[in-house]
Design an enzyme around this catalytic site. Structure first.
Site, mmCIF file in Angstrom:
data_model
loop_
_atom_site.group_PDB
_atom_site.id
_atom_site.type_symbol
_atom_site.label_atom_id
_atom_site.label_comp_id
_atom_site.label_asym_id
_atom_site.label_seq_id
_atom_site.Cartn_x
_atom_site.Cartn_y
_atom_site.Cartn_z
ATOM 1 N N SER A 259 -12.439 2.927 -56.219
ATOM 2 C CA SER A 259 -13.125 1.817 -56.899
ATOM 3 C C SER A 259 -14.549 1.718 -56.392
ATOM 4 C CB SER A 259 -12.409 0.496 -56.628
ATOM 5 O OG SER A 259 -12.916 -0.135 -55.462
ATOM 6 N N ASP A 260 -15.408 1.080 -57.172
ATOM 7 C CA ASP A 260 -16.691 0.732 -56.597
ATOM 8 C C ASP A 260 -16.496 -0.533 -55.757
ATOM 9 O OD1 ASP A 260 -19.295 0.823 -55.840
ATOM 10 O OD2 ASP A 260 -20.150 0.921 -57.847
ATOM 11 N N TYR A 261 -17.527 -0.862 -55.041
ATOM 12 C CA TYR A 261 -17.504 -1.909 -54.014
ATOM 13 C C TYR A 261 -17.036 -3.241 -54.610
ATOM 14 C CZ TYR A 261 -19.592 -3.809 -49.658
ATOM 15 O OH TYR A 261 -19.838 -4.363 -48.432
#
Ligand code: BGC
Length: 720
Positions: A259-261
């Protein structure tokens, strides 16, 4: 070396649910802050098996410590460490948009390999790169992280970078795993505003935004990261069609989706999930394996399981992928991987950084051949807020680079012109200034024979969450430029920026030369010195259209024709009243110190079938008096199709260095795959009929050579 295989199934069978969720959780070491919230990890949590990976932590000592804690966990599963090694780790290379301008696939690969080498030595085993978002809107701050406006170029970058970072085998401790990001259509965010919606059509998604990811997958990329935006209402972290349909099924990706942040927890903020349990379930079911910094899997997966939103088998699938990546990285056999000593990696790749920086500079204008400057002569005044700024040269993703280790412009110019006096003055700050500072700079300029004016953005003015509705040269710098121009000296404008920036007409016309230098990295000043002194010829070409006005965005060469193409003599045509339709400088633009002629475009056949191809060749002649590089693009144009096609679409490029007077043939291959596009029903098709092949140095149709061929064996454009 053949590594012993780990019994991953056995390991999963031995894991508690909490340990499984731990493997899917990425926490931070907080040496760098790259998102809005932190989720620092304690050594106790690592010992308890609550974290499977860590980001934003590097250096032998730190990584040895956390890895030791991980190996004390019940099942002794090592961590992997990820970091944004985007354009260098200790040695910083030009920002990706700048390096794209080199159009040098081998360079793209070599800088990635060098960055991997330093990062691995600092304990990193995965980089959140390459960034493959096609971007056509200069307002978007992240345009600097990618390869510009063209899907073909982005695909070449995706391939080269993946191979460079990863090497031949993921368990090679001098390399790291790559993570292609951010799938999908992130570069198309509305109005160039970061994190906003991207309401692109499936056609644009397939033709523009996904090809580079497909190319990275074909090159074996180990990981992929979804984008923060939604596509037509479906946030990428919950987009099963994107992550499973396209990525895994169509492209054949078998790696890890990270996932992104905080991207999973943000599904709640998007309005796609009611709480963390729903967010976690949506992401897991879409195919997101690792939750970076969201705590959504940690706090939501168990509840999602209890509610029946997911099954434990789905969790196991994600865990299996994570453990497989760790095995492929060689972490079970060698948890310390690239860590060879106790000292942080040194800046080891200066020569390569200088080469990359040199090749990234684009000479936009060179009136009366003011450049190169002579080795002997009167004083040079290096003026502007970017004349002596090491930290700005680092660009947006500085890795473990340090500003004080970057060679500034003035330092580089002093070294390049030992026989000329080189004076320096700031003149103003990036966004503010005083009369005194300007007066000092004007005094230096008055005494000089030539002024090198170093203007632009500071590094924080582009990059993530750094969008600009008005991406202009800041007002105070415009004032400085006008005051310098009023002195009547030759002025060489050196622009540092993470994007094409909008330049006032009088400045473009008033200065003698303009160089786009992006942010050049550790060797910025030396590279500029090489070019201004003529010891190297500028060879960069724009990977992105450079507009007159931000109001032209999104702007790109591969547009559709429209039923009323722009015609300044006809009112009812597709144009503006106030600015041209074309950019100030087109895609591919870039001057050298010599000139080239492209001639004799030839095809190996005048017909091709959908299943084979033709060879395309052109001759390039250096018609000037010096050696130099140029880049030749091969475009196609499909004049009649069931779905209207872009006026030009790049299908090849080749860079060549020629001595004065030298001639060389450049060869390309055009295949059926290059002609394929999604039909009205979105099924891939190749249509019969005429295809034009065009070749030349810039995406300006009237300047290109053209040859036609007939395609057979496909379908008719009327057959829909
Ligand atoms: C960015 C990613 C980056 C991640 C980790 C996010 O905010 O969008 O590109 O890899 O942070 O630093």
């Amino acid at each position: 070396m053949k590594l012993p295989r780990i019994d991953i199934a056995g390991l999963i069978a031995a894991m508690t649910l909490r340990e499984k969720i731990g493997q899917l959780t990425m926490v931070t070491g907080e040496w760098a802050v790259t998102g809005p919230k932190t989720m620092p990890v304690s050594m106790d949590a690592i010992r308890a098996g609550d974290a499977g990976s860590i980001l934003n932590l590097w250096s032998p000592q730190a990584l040895r410590e956390v890895q030791a804690a991980a190996l004390e966990s019940r099942l002794r599963i090592p961590l992997f460490a990820g970091y944004d090694v985007v354009h260098g780790h200790r040695t910083i290379f030009p920002i990706p948009l700048g390096e794209a301008a080199s159009f040098d696939c081998d360079l793209w690969r070599r800088t990635a390999a060098a960055a991997a080498d330093e990062a691995a030595e600092d304990g990193i085993s995965l980089t959140f790169a390459p960034m493959l978002d096609v971007a056509r809107d200069l307002r978007w701050g992240r345009i600097l992280e990618g390869a510009g406006e063209d899907p073909f170029v982005a695909s070449e970058v995706g391939r080269a970078k993946t191979v460079g970072y990863q090497g031949e085998r993921l368990d090679d401790p001098r390399h790291v795993a790559a993570c292609a990001k951010h799938i999908g259509a992130y570069g198309a965010v509305l109005a160039g505003r970061d994190y906003a919606t991207a309401d692109v059509s499936p056609r644009e998604l397939e033709e523009v935004h996904l090809p580079a990811f497909e190319a990275a997958v074909a090159a074996g990329v180990a990981a992929v990261m979804p984008s923060f935006n939604d596509i037509a209402g479906i946030p990428s972290h919950a987009n099963r069609q994107l992550l499973d349909g396209y990525l895994r099924r169509r492209f054949g990706f078998d790696g890890v989706v990270i996932s992104d942040y905080n991207g999973i927890a943000e599904l709640v903020v998007h309005g796609a999930a009611a709480d963390l349990a729903e967010a976690a379930a949506l992401a897991l079911r879409a195919g997101v394996d690792i939750d970076m910094m969201g705590g959504a899997y940690r706090d939501g997966l168990e509840e999602a399981l209890r509610r029946g939103l997911i099954s434990e088998a789905e969790i196991d699938t994600a865990v299996r992928r994570v453990l497989t990546l760790k095995e492929r990285l060689g972490l079970f056999a060698n948890p310390l991987r690239g860590l060879i000593g106790d000292k942080p990696a040194p800046v080891r790749h200066r020569a390569l950084s200088r080469e990359a920086a040199r090749k990234s500079v684009v000479l936009l204008k060179n009136a009366q051949a003011v450049l190169p400057l002579a080795g002997q002569g009167g004083p040079i005044a290096v003026i502007g807020p970017l004349a002596d700024s090491g930290s700005d040269m680092l660009g947006a993703w500085a890795g473990a680079g340090r500003g004080e280790e970057c060679v500034t412009f003035v330092t580089g110019l002093r070294a390049a012109f030992p026989s000329r006096a080189v004076a320096q003055a700031r003149g103003c700050e990036i966004l503010s200034g005083s009369a005194d500072d300007q007066a000092l700079a004007l005094t230096a300029a008055r005494q000089a024979e030539v002024v090198v004016l170093c203007l632009g953005e500071e590094r924080g003015m582009s990059g993530e969450a750094s969008c600009r509705a008005e991406p202009d040269l800041p007002e105070v710098q415009i004032g400085l430029a006008r005051a310098v121009l009023a002195l009547g000296k030759p002025v060489v404008l050196v622009i540092s920026s993470g994007r094409p920036i909008i330049l006032p007409k009088d400045i473009v016309e008033g200065v003698s030369a303009i160089l786009a230098t992006w942010f050049l990295g550790s060797e910025a000043g030396n590279a500029l010195g090489d070019i201004l002194s003529g010891s190297a010829a500028p060879g960069g070409r724009l990977p992105v259209s450079w507009p007159y006005s931000a109001g032209q965005a999104p702007i790109y060469y591969a547009r559709r024709r429209s039923g009323r193409p722009a015609d300044t003599n006809q009112h009812y045509t597709s144009k503006y009243l106030d600015v041209p339709v074309e950019p100030l400088y087109p895609f591919g633009h870039g001057l050298s110190y010599t000139t080239f002629r492209i001639e004799n475009l030839r095809l190996s056949a005048s017909e091709m079938t959908a299943s084979d191809g033709v060879d395309v060749a052109v001759d390039v002649v250096n018609t000037g008096g010096r050696a130099g590089d140029t880049t030749v693009f091969m475009f196609i144009q499909d004049p009649v199709a069931s779905v209207t096609r872009p006026v030009l679409a790049a299908k090849g490029f080749a860079k060549v260095s020629l001595a004065a007077g030298e001639r060389r043939a450049l060869r390309f291959r055009l295949t059926g795959a290059d002609l394929r596009f999604p039909g009205i029903d979105m099924q891939p098709r190749i249509e019969n009929g005429r295809i034009d092949v065009l070749a030349g140095e810039r995406a300006v149709e009237s300047e290109l050579l053209r040859a036609s061929l007939t395609v057979t064996g496909g379908v008719s454009s009327m057959q829909t």
